[in-house]
Motif scaffolding. Structure first.
Motif: not given
Length: 53
Positions: A45-53
């Motif tokens: 919950l600190i390092n978020c990455k966006q799923d772009r699929d």
């Protein structure tokens, strides 16, 4: 450790968070500006990455 809010930069209104299989998932509303629902994944919950699929 220093955590800076907001965790995700930019404009992501109405966030909703859930967890499954040891990961956290966050979705945000975007229908007012463009169609779609941004989905973010995180282990902590600190390092978020966006799923772009």
């Amino acid at each position: 450790m220093k955590i800076i809010n907001p965790i995700i930069r930019g404009f992501y209104p109405d966030p909703d968070v859930c967890s499954a299989e040891g990961k956290y998932y966050m979705v945000c509303s975007s229908f007012e500006y463009f169609p779609g629902v941004p989905l973010f994944e995180s282990d902590d919950l600190i390092n978020c990455k966006q799923d772009r699929d």
